[in-house]
Motif scaffolding. Structure first.
Motif, mmCIF file in Angstrom:
data_model
loop_
_atom_site.group_PDB
_atom_site.id
_atom_site.type_symbol
_atom_site.label_atom_id
_atom_site.label_comp_id
_atom_site.label_asym_id
_atom_site.label_seq_id
_atom_site.Cartn_x
_atom_site.Cartn_y
_atom_site.Cartn_z
ATOM 1 N N PHE A 161 0.848 -1.188 0.000
ATOM 2 C CA PHE A 161 0.000 0.000 0.000
ATOM 3 C C PHE A 161 0.888 1.243 0.000
ATOM 4 O O PHE A 161 1.976 1.253 0.568
ATOM 5 C CB PHE A 161 -0.903 0.048 1.237
ATOM 6 N N SER A 162 0.393 2.291 -0.657
ATOM 7 C CA SER A 162 1.039 3.600 -0.570
ATOM 8 C C SER A 162 0.424 4.360 0.599
ATOM 9 O O SER A 162 -0.777 4.238 0.856
ATOM 10 C CB SER A 162 0.834 4.389 -1.868
ATOM 11 N N VAL A 163 1.249 5.141 1.278
ATOM 12 C CA VAL A 163 0.781 5.860 2.473
ATOM 13 C C VAL A 163 1.004 7.358 2.307
ATOM 14 O O VAL A 163 2.100 7.802 1.950
ATOM 15 C CB VAL A 163 1.519 5.367 3.744
ATOM 16 N N ASN A 220 -5.335 16.246 -2.729
ATOM 17 C CA ASN A 220 -3.893 16.320 -2.930
ATOM 18 C C ASN A 220 -3.254 14.946 -2.783
ATOM 19 O O ASN A 220 -2.341 14.574 -3.531
ATOM 20 C CB ASN A 220 -3.272 17.300 -1.926
ATOM 21 N N ALA A 221 -3.757 14.172 -1.825
ATOM 22 C CA ALA A 221 -3.209 12.835 -1.584
ATOM 23 C C ALA A 221 -3.504 11.893 -2.744
ATOM 24 O O ALA A 221 -2.627 11.137 -3.193
ATOM 25 C CB ALA A 221 -3.776 12.265 -0.283
ATOM 26 N N VAL A 222 -4.732 11.937 -3.254
ATOM 27 C CA VAL A 222 -5.121 10.983 -4.305
ATOM 28 C C VAL A 222 -4.640 11.413 -5.685
ATOM 29 O O VAL A 222 -4.725 10.641 -6.644
ATOM 30 C CB VAL A 222 -6.659 10.787 -4.328
ATOM 31 N N LEU A 232 -4.163 3.171 -1.881
ATOM 32 C CA LEU A 232 -3.684 4.303 -1.084
ATOM 33 C C LEU A 232 -4.331 4.325 0.299
ATOM 34 O O LEU A 232 -5.543 4.205 0.442
ATOM 35 C CB LEU A 232 -4.007 5.610 -1.810
ATOM 36 N N ILE A 233 -3.492 4.484 1.321
ATOM 37 C CA ILE A 233 -3.955 4.690 2.693
ATOM 38 C C ILE A 233 -3.628 6.129 3.071
ATOM 39 O O ILE A 233 -2.479 6.563 2.950
ATOM 40 C CB ILE A 233 -3.266 3.722 3.676
ATOM 41 N N ILE A 234 -4.640 6.877 3.518
ATOM 42 C CA ILE A 234 -4.431 8.275 3.906
ATOM 43 C C ILE A 234 -4.586 8.408 5.415
ATOM 44 O O ILE A 234 -5.647 8.112 5.965
ATOM 45 C CB ILE A 234 -5.432 9.216 3.201
ATOM 46 N N PHE A 235 -3.521 8.837 6.083
ATOM 47 C CA PHE A 235 -3.604 9.236 7.486
ATOM 48 C C PHE A 235 -3.964 10.719 7.492
ATOM 49 O O PHE A 235 -3.261 11.529 6.880
ATOM 50 C CB PHE A 235 -2.259 9.034 8.193
#
Length: 262
Positions: free
Chosen positions: A200-202, A236-238, A246-249
């Motif tokens: 996974f991308s973080v 911005n993250a995606v 994708l995992i977004i903290f």
């Protein structure tokens, strides 16, 4: 051939070891153990491949209080200390407030301070522990440390450090991005689950507040807080072209009573 009593003793021993391991993982996560010893009135503590020691350390928190400055360097510490308090990095503010708090406590019979930490002390110790966790697992985070030293970049870098340490404790295999590669936008890092081999991308995103955590401007009273810009952070993250899920903290940076507004 073992008799019943011998077999029971051996099984009990291995069950005890397994229980202790599970309890350690429950408390600290799947990280390397803290390696330390005392020798000739000095405490020695290993961080990755580096050995630190001091005559002043009696406990692990004693080490953590000084560890940050061992990593950031005396020159940086002296430069920040010479600044007006409003211009100082948040780390130094937390540290000084922690010292003020400790000076109000009465040491016990072993000359140790035992107390529930206040907010500043908790912030500083948790920061130092996250830094220790990452470096103790042999990650080179020089670019991240450079950002942590910067007053304006500190908030985002601090949250990224927290996310990285959390994933290490979760037992994931970590792959750091090459931030010097300008060919594409980079996520913070990648994680691989050792059980499923899924990668996974973080991304770590922290919402800024005026006048807070080194950000310029005046502090906005809590009652006038507006969530805002959360969608912008997610977009911005995606927007980064990633082949992995994708995992977004996401840190909202809101006081607890306002959490229901999100």
């Amino acid at each position: 051939v073992l008799n019943k009593e011998e077999a029971f003793q051996i099984l009990s021993f291995f069950n005890k070891i397994k229980k202790e391991k599970l309890e350690k993982e429950r408390k600290f996560g799947k990280v390397k153990s803290i390696i330390h010893t005392n020798h000739k009135n000095k405490k020695f503590l290993a961080v990755g491949n580096t050995l630190y020691f001091s005559e002043k350390w009696k406990t692990f928190p004693d080490f953590l209080f000084e560890f940050v400055w061992r990593i950031f360097g005396k020159e940086w510490y002296d430069t920040e200390s010479a600044k007006n308090i409003n211009a100082q990095n948040e780390i130094l503010k937390w540290f000084n407030k922690s010292l003020e708090f400790s000076e109000t406590q009465i040491p016990n019979e072993d000359s140790l301070i035992v107390a529930n930490p206040n907010g500043f002390t908790s912030a500083y110790i948790l920061f130092a522990y996250d830094l220790f966790t990452v470096l103790n697992n042999n990650f080179n985070i020089d670019p991240l440390i450079k950002r942590l030293k910067d007053k304006i970049q500190f908030q985002g870098a601090r949250y990224e450090l927290f996310c990285l340490a959390a994933c290490i404790r979760g037992g994931f295999k970590i792959t750091l991005e090459n931030e010097k590669d300008p060919s594409s936008k980079h996520v913070e890092f990648k994680i691989t689950d050792p059980d499923t081999n899924l990668t996974f991308s973080v991304e770590a995103k922290s919402k800024h507040r005026s006048g807070m955590l080194g950000q310029p401007g005046d502090i906005i009273p809590d009652e006038k807080i507006r969530v805002g810009k959360i969608t912008q952070l997610i977009n911005n993250a995606v927007s980064k072209d990633e082949k992995h899920p994708l995992i977004i903290f996401l840190e909202f940076n809101l006081p607890p009573p306002y959490a229901d507004f999100v």
